[in-house]
Structure formats: C-alpha cells, structure tokens
Design a protein around this motif. Structure first.
Motif, PDB file in Angstrom:
ATOM      1  N   ASN A 122      42.002   3.849  81.291  1.00  0.00           N
ATOM      2  CA  ASN A 122      41.070   4.784  80.673  1.00  0.00           C
ATOM      3  C   ASN A 122      41.431   5.000  79.215  1.00  0.00           C
ATOM      4  O   ASN A 122      42.598   5.008  78.840  1.00  0.00           O
ATOM      5  CB  ASN A 122      41.025   6.117  81.442  1.00  0.00           C
ATOM      6  N   ILE A 169      48.075  15.024  91.436  1.00  0.00           N
ATOM      7  CA  ILE A 169      47.252  13.914  91.922  1.00  0.00           C
ATOM      8  C   ILE A 169      46.192  13.625  90.869  1.00  0.00           C
ATOM      9  O   ILE A 169      45.409  14.522  90.526  1.00  0.00           O
ATOM     10  CB  ILE A 169      46.526  14.289  93.249  1.00  0.00           C
ATOM     11  N   GLY A 170      46.150  12.399  90.371  1.00  0.00           N
ATOM     12  CA  GLY A 170      45.200  12.061  89.321  1.00  0.00           C
ATOM     13  C   GLY A 170      44.121  11.109  89.777  1.00  0.00           C
ATOM     14  O   GLY A 170      43.087  11.502  90.337  1.00  0.00           O
ATOM     15  N   THR A 221      50.000   8.242  81.369  1.00  0.00           N
ATOM     16  CA  THR A 221      49.641   6.833  81.601  1.00  0.00           C
ATOM     17  C   THR A 221      50.440   5.872  80.700  1.00  0.00           C
ATOM     18  O   THR A 221      50.911   6.249  79.629  1.00  0.00           O
ATOM     19  CB  THR A 221      48.143   6.634  81.323  1.00  0.00           C
ATOM     20  N   MET A 229      54.279  12.688  89.008  1.00  0.00           N
ATOM     21  CA  MET A 229      52.950  12.098  89.230  1.00  0.00           C
ATOM     22  C   MET A 229      52.931  10.650  88.770  1.00  0.00           C
ATOM     23  O   MET A 229      53.797  10.216  87.999  1.00  0.00           O
ATOM     24  CB  MET A 229      51.850  12.892  88.537  1.00  0.00           C
ATOM     25  N   LEU A 254      40.546  11.853  74.947  1.00  0.00           N
ATOM     26  CA  LEU A 254      40.771  13.300  74.997  1.00  0.00           C
ATOM     27  C   LEU A 254      39.529  14.129  74.668  1.00  0.00           C
ATOM     28  O   LEU A 254      39.604  15.178  74.037  1.00  0.00           O
ATOM     29  CB  LEU A 254      41.977  13.680  74.118  1.00  0.00           C
ATOM     30  N   SER A 299      45.734  16.677  85.071  1.00  0.00           N
ATOM     31  CA  SER A 299      44.849  16.835  83.921  1.00  0.00           C
ATOM     32  C   SER A 299      44.001  15.581  83.656  1.00  0.00           C
ATOM     33  O   SER A 299      44.487  14.454  83.723  1.00  0.00           O
ATOM     34  CB  SER A 299      45.690  17.136  82.677  1.00  0.00           C
ATOM     35  N   GLY A 300      42.732  15.813  83.372  1.00  0.00           N
ATOM     36  CA  GLY A 300      41.823  14.733  82.989  1.00  0.00           C
ATOM     37  C   GLY A 300      41.156  14.061  84.171  1.00  0.00           C
ATOM     38  O   GLY A 300      40.291  13.211  83.989  1.00  0.00           O
ATOM     39  N   ILE A 325      39.540   7.654  77.387  1.00  0.00           N
ATOM     40  CA  ILE A 325      38.538   8.710  77.217  1.00  0.00           C
ATOM     41  C   ILE A 325      38.655   9.291  75.802  1.00  0.00           C
ATOM     42  O   ILE A 325      37.670   9.773  75.239  1.00  0.00           O
ATOM     43  CB  ILE A 325      38.744   9.824  78.286  1.00  0.00           C
ATOM     44  N   LEU A 350      36.408   3.135  80.787  1.00  0.00           N
ATOM     45  CA  LEU A 350      37.122   3.012  82.062  1.00  0.00           C
ATOM     46  C   LEU A 350      37.037   1.582  82.560  1.00  0.00           C
ATOM     47  O   LEU A 350      36.015   0.915  82.388  1.00  0.00           O
ATOM     48  CB  LEU A 350      36.474   3.907  83.130  1.00  0.00           C
ATOM     49  N   ILE A 376      51.081   2.020  89.183  1.00  0.00           N
ATOM     50  CA  ILE A 376      52.227   2.523  88.405  1.00  0.00           C
ATOM     51  C   ILE A 376      53.226   3.318  89.255  1.00  0.00           C
ATOM     52  O   ILE A 376      54.253   3.768  88.750  1.00  0.00           O
ATOM     53  CB  ILE A 376      51.770   3.394  87.198  1.00  0.00           C
ATOM     54  N   PHE A 427      39.420   9.962  91.720  1.00  0.00           N
ATOM     55  CA  PHE A 427      38.293   9.130  91.258  1.00  0.00           C
ATOM     56  C   PHE A 427      37.672   8.355  92.412  1.00  0.00           C
ATOM     57  O   PHE A 427      36.469   8.151  92.441  1.00  0.00           O
ATOM     58  CB  PHE A 427      38.741   8.154  90.158  1.00  0.00           C
ATOM     59  N   GLY A 466      50.187   7.603  90.518  1.00  0.00           N
ATOM     60  CA  GLY A 466      49.797   6.779  91.659  1.00  0.00           C
ATOM     61  C   GLY A 466      49.895   7.436  93.018  1.00  0.00           C
ATOM     62  O   GLY A 466      49.794   6.750  94.039  1.00  0.00           O
ATOM     63  N   GLU A 500      50.674  23.163  79.936  1.00  0.00           N
ATOM     64  CA  GLU A 500      51.273  21.833  80.055  1.00  0.00           C
ATOM     65  C   GLU A 500      51.004  21.134  78.728  1.00  0.00           C
ATOM     66  O   GLU A 500      49.843  20.973  78.326  1.00  0.00           O
ATOM     67  CB  GLU A 500      50.653  21.052  81.220  1.00  0.00           C
ATOM     68  N   LYS A 512      54.803  17.621  79.389  1.00  0.00           N
ATOM     69  CA  LYS A 512      54.393  16.408  80.112  1.00  0.00           C
ATOM     70  C   LYS A 512      54.817  15.182  79.327  1.00  0.00           C
ATOM     71  O   LYS A 512      54.275  14.888  78.254  1.00  0.00           O
ATOM     72  CB  LYS A 512      52.876  16.420  80.322  1.00  0.00           C
ATOM     73  N   GLY A 555      42.789  18.136  79.150  1.00  0.00           N
ATOM     74  CA  GLY A 555      43.471  18.471  77.901  1.00  0.00           C
ATOM     75  C   GLY A 555      42.568  19.212  76.924  1.00  0.00           C
ATOM     76  O   GLY A 555      41.450  18.757  76.667  1.00  0.00           O
TER      77      GLY A 555
HETATM   78  C1  LIG Z   1      40.488   9.536  83.123  1.00  0.00           C
HETATM   79  C2  LIG Z   1      41.819  10.169  82.865  1.00  0.00           C
HETATM   80  C3  LIG Z   1      41.931  11.179  81.919  1.00  0.00           C
HETATM   81  C4  LIG Z   1      43.176  11.770  81.661  1.00  0.00           C
HETATM   82  N1  LIG Z   1      43.257  12.794  80.755  1.00  0.00           N
HETATM   83  C5  LIG Z   1      44.446  13.414  80.546  1.00  0.00           C
HETATM   84  C6  LIG Z   1      44.548  14.539  79.662  1.00  0.00           C
HETATM   85  O1  LIG Z   1      43.565  15.007  79.108  1.00  0.00           O
HETATM   86  N2  LIG Z   1      45.782  15.092  79.462  1.00  0.00           N
HETATM   87  C7  LIG Z   1      46.906  14.611  80.101  1.00  0.00           C
HETATM   88  O2  LIG Z   1      47.997  15.149  79.899  1.00  0.00           O
HETATM   89  N3  LIG Z   1      46.837  13.575  80.974  1.00  0.00           N
HETATM   90  C8  LIG Z   1      45.641  12.974  81.207  1.00  0.00           C
HETATM   91  N4  LIG Z   1      45.566  11.926  82.095  1.00  0.00           N
HETATM   92  C9  LIG Z   1      46.792  11.464  82.786  1.00  0.00           C
HETATM   93  C10 LIG Z   1      46.892  12.019  84.204  1.00  0.00           C
HETATM   94  O3  LIG Z   1      46.938  13.428  84.218  1.00  0.00           O
HETATM   95  C11 LIG Z   1      48.155  11.456  84.922  1.00  0.00           C
HETATM   96  O4  LIG Z   1      49.289  11.814  84.181  1.00  0.00           O
HETATM   97  C12 LIG Z   1      48.124   9.941  85.069  1.00  0.00           C
HETATM   98  O5  LIG Z   1      46.825   9.477  85.324  1.00  0.00           O
HETATM   99  C13 LIG Z   1      49.063   9.438  86.175  1.00  0.00           C
HETATM  100  O6  LIG Z   1      48.722   9.964  87.441  1.00  0.00           O
HETATM  101  P1  LIG Z   1      47.763   9.165  88.491  1.00  0.00           P
HETATM  102  O7  LIG Z   1      48.306   7.781  88.602  1.00  0.00           O
HETATM  103  O8  LIG Z   1      47.834   9.963  89.761  1.00  0.00           O
HETATM  104  O9  LIG Z   1      46.402   9.177  87.882  1.00  0.00           O
HETATM  105  C14 LIG Z   1      44.333  11.331  82.372  1.00  0.00           C
HETATM  106  C15 LIG Z   1      44.206  10.299  83.324  1.00  0.00           C
HETATM  107  C16 LIG Z   1      42.991   9.723  83.581  1.00  0.00           C
HETATM  108  C17 LIG Z   1      42.901   8.648  84.625  1.00  0.00           C
END
Ligand SMILES: Cc1cc2nc3c(=O)[nH]c(=O)nc-3n(C[C@H](O)[C@H](O)[C@H](O)COP(=O)(O)O)c2cc1C
Length: 313
Positions: free
Chosen positions: A77, A273-274, A202, A251, A81, A29-30, A79, A68, A229, A278, A253, A134, A174, A54
C-alpha cells in the motif's frame, strides 16, 4: 466450553503502560478507518482497542492511484497517509466513538517535521475520549532530506522527546522495521520517554508489471504488510521486547489466535490486527473469540502470563 484450571472463563485483560485493555486485540492504524466506519460489522466494545488512521494537523489527500496491490500472502500500500486531519477527527468521529462507550481509542499521529507532530498532538490533547497516542515514526523527515524519522537514532530521539513533552496521554512509539537494528531503535525510543512501543510498521517494498514495465503502485515504492511479513515481525518484536523494559505491542501479519499467542510468547503484551481486516472486515472480533477459545482449550487462566513465556530448551 471447556473449563480453565480455575473453572471460570479465561481472563483476557492486559495492561500496557497503565492502560487497561479488556483483551490484547487492537485494530491497527490505517486498516480500520476511524473505527466508526466498522460499527455495523464489528461489535466495537468487544475489541481491546482501536488505533485510528494516522492523523496530521490538517487533512491530506494522499497519493494518486493505484495505491494497493495484492502480493503472495501480503499487500502493498502507498495510501500516502490520507486522512481527515486532527481537528475534523475531534469534531466528526470522536463524539460517536464516545457515544458507543467502553472502547479504548488510540490516536495515531504523524507529520513531516517535528513541529507537525507537536501541533497534531496539541490539537488532540483537547479531544475527550482518546486514551493514548501512537507515534508513527515511519514518515519522511522533510527537513532532513526525506530520511524516515524512525530510521535514524538521533532523529528518533529528538522526535520522541518532543512528542513526550507535549503529550498529555501515554505515548506509544510505533517503530519502523526499515532499520538495521530494531533493538537499538527500541532502546532509543524508551530512553527518550516512550511509555510503550508498537511494531512493526510496513516494509518498504515494490512490484512491477512485467507486461507494461510499469510499477504496480503509482508511488513506485509501497509498504508491505500481511502474513508475508509475519516471521520477520515476530523476530523484531522478540528483539525489541528483550532490549527494553517498557511494554511492547506486536503486529505484522497476524490473522489467527495462534498468531497472537506467538507474538505474546515473543514478548508482546498486546497485538494489533491490520491487513487481515482487508480480506475479512470482522477479523478483529473473530480473533478475540478464537483467542478466548484457545485459552480455554489450553487451560490458560490469564492471557497476560503468556507475555515473554517462550521456552528456549
Ligand atoms: C492500507 C494501510 C494503511 C496503513 N496506514 C497506517 C497509518 O496511517 N499509520 C500507521 O502507523 N500505520 C499504518 N499502516 C500500518 C499498519 O498499521 C501495520 O503496522 C502494518 O500493516 C503491519 O500489520 P499487518 O501485517 O497486520 O497489516 C497501514 C497499513 C495498511 C495496510
């Protein structure tokens, strides 16, 4: 391609809370907008699933920029939401996702009060083509001094109980990593009715520009994600998976197939995968391909067998 022990291609399918995923790779998500925006760069039906940005009961504009900042092996980040709101998601995004077919869509939900979550889920219940919810519990609870819902066992219990009561689809909770004991929060979510868990969101973090003495992010604090992380996320997935009986999605990293295998060995049934999307918008699909090769090379017939299969001695 090398053959597996049975000579056929590996079975990547997994089942999480009664949901069948063709493989364990989901977009987090996100980091993948509402899925449709990635249609031209990723073959969406190739993914195990998509967790959309979200959603709240109404649209939100989010925080002011800068939002960012790239860190060593990670990203900050804030953002805030920002999203189009649940009604617009149903009207503008979901019809296209349904047309593409053969994709599992998970709606990520958040709010600032328990009633916000409840209302958003009620709106989404009307949407055809959503497989599960979620619940993002890493949000400030405005009725209780801004403490994150997911940082307090009692508040988490109340929120999950409420969400489960209204949700007409499986509920994935989550978890926030900003807690003392992830095992305790995992257990609380399970006992309150979660069908599965996903983690981690995060870490609260920050960065300052030493020249200007100003924060790098307008909101001052932000969420840290990405490879920086990963080892902590892995430990948290391990702790959570061993504290509950419900399935866990891992999830934090993940950017390669071997990262995926690590999370599954620690106890995850699937992964998301988050941040990797990017720096490479095709990361999700590439990891599916890489994972298939990894299983073939390692003679893994069924990827689901890897869940919790870490060897201790
Ligand atoms: C730019 C950005 C926006 C995110 N927005 C949301 C969100 O709206 N809802 C949510 O549950 N997690 C959000 N996350 C968290 C990610 O879904 C994920 O849990 C977190 O980044 C760890 O995974 P990663 O290291 O693979 O990015 C966001 C992460 C990033 C980087």
């Amino acid at each position: 391609m090398t053959a597996t022990t049975s000579g056929s291609s590996p079975d990547l399918s997994v089942n999480v809370a009664g949901i069948s995923f063709k493989n364990p790779i989901l977009a987090a998500s996100g980091t993948f907008a509402y899925g449709v925006e990635f249609e031209d760069v990723v073959h969406l039906p190739r993914l195990g699933g998509i967790v959309v940005k979200g959603l709240s009961k109404e649209s939100m504009i989010g925080n002011p920029p800068p939002r960012l900042w790239e860190t060593a092996a990670g990203m900050l980040n804030a953002i805030g939401l920002q999203n189009i709101g649940a009604p617009a998601f149903l009207a503008e995004k979901l019809p296209r996702l349904r047309e593409i077919k053969n994709i599992v869509v998970i709606a990520n939900v958040f709010g600032y009060t328990r009633e916000d979550y409840e209302r958003t889920i009620e709106i989404l219940n009307e949407g055809e083509g959503i497989t599960a919810y979620e619940l993002n519990v890493s949000c400030p609870n405005t009725q209780q001094g801004g403490l994150q819902f997911g940082s307090d066992p009692r508040t988490l219990d109340e929120l999950v109980t409420t969400a489960k009561r209204v949700a007409q689809r499986p509920l994935i909770v989550k978890l926030s990593p900003n807690v003392t004991s992830i095992a305790q929060m995992a257990y609380v979510a399970q006992e309150s009715g979660a069908d599965a868990l996903s983690l981690i969101n995060t870490f609260v973090a920050m960065a300052i520009d030493p020249e200007t003495r100003k924060p790098r992010i307008a909101n001052v604090t932000a969420g840290l994600s990405g490879p920086a992380i990963k080892p902590i996320a892995l430990r948290m997935v391990y702790d959570a998976a061993h504290a509950v009986k419900i399935p866990v999605m891992g999830m934090g990293g993940i950017s390669t197939a071997s990262d995926v295998v690590e999370f599954m060995l620690a106890g995850a049934s699937a992964v998301q995968i988050g941040t990797a999307s990017f720096w490479d918008p095709c990361a999700t699909e590439k990891i599916v391909d890489e994972l298939q090769e990894w299983c073939t090379d390692h003679h893994i017939d069924q990827i689901a067998d890897l869940t919790g299969a870490m060897i201790l001695e």
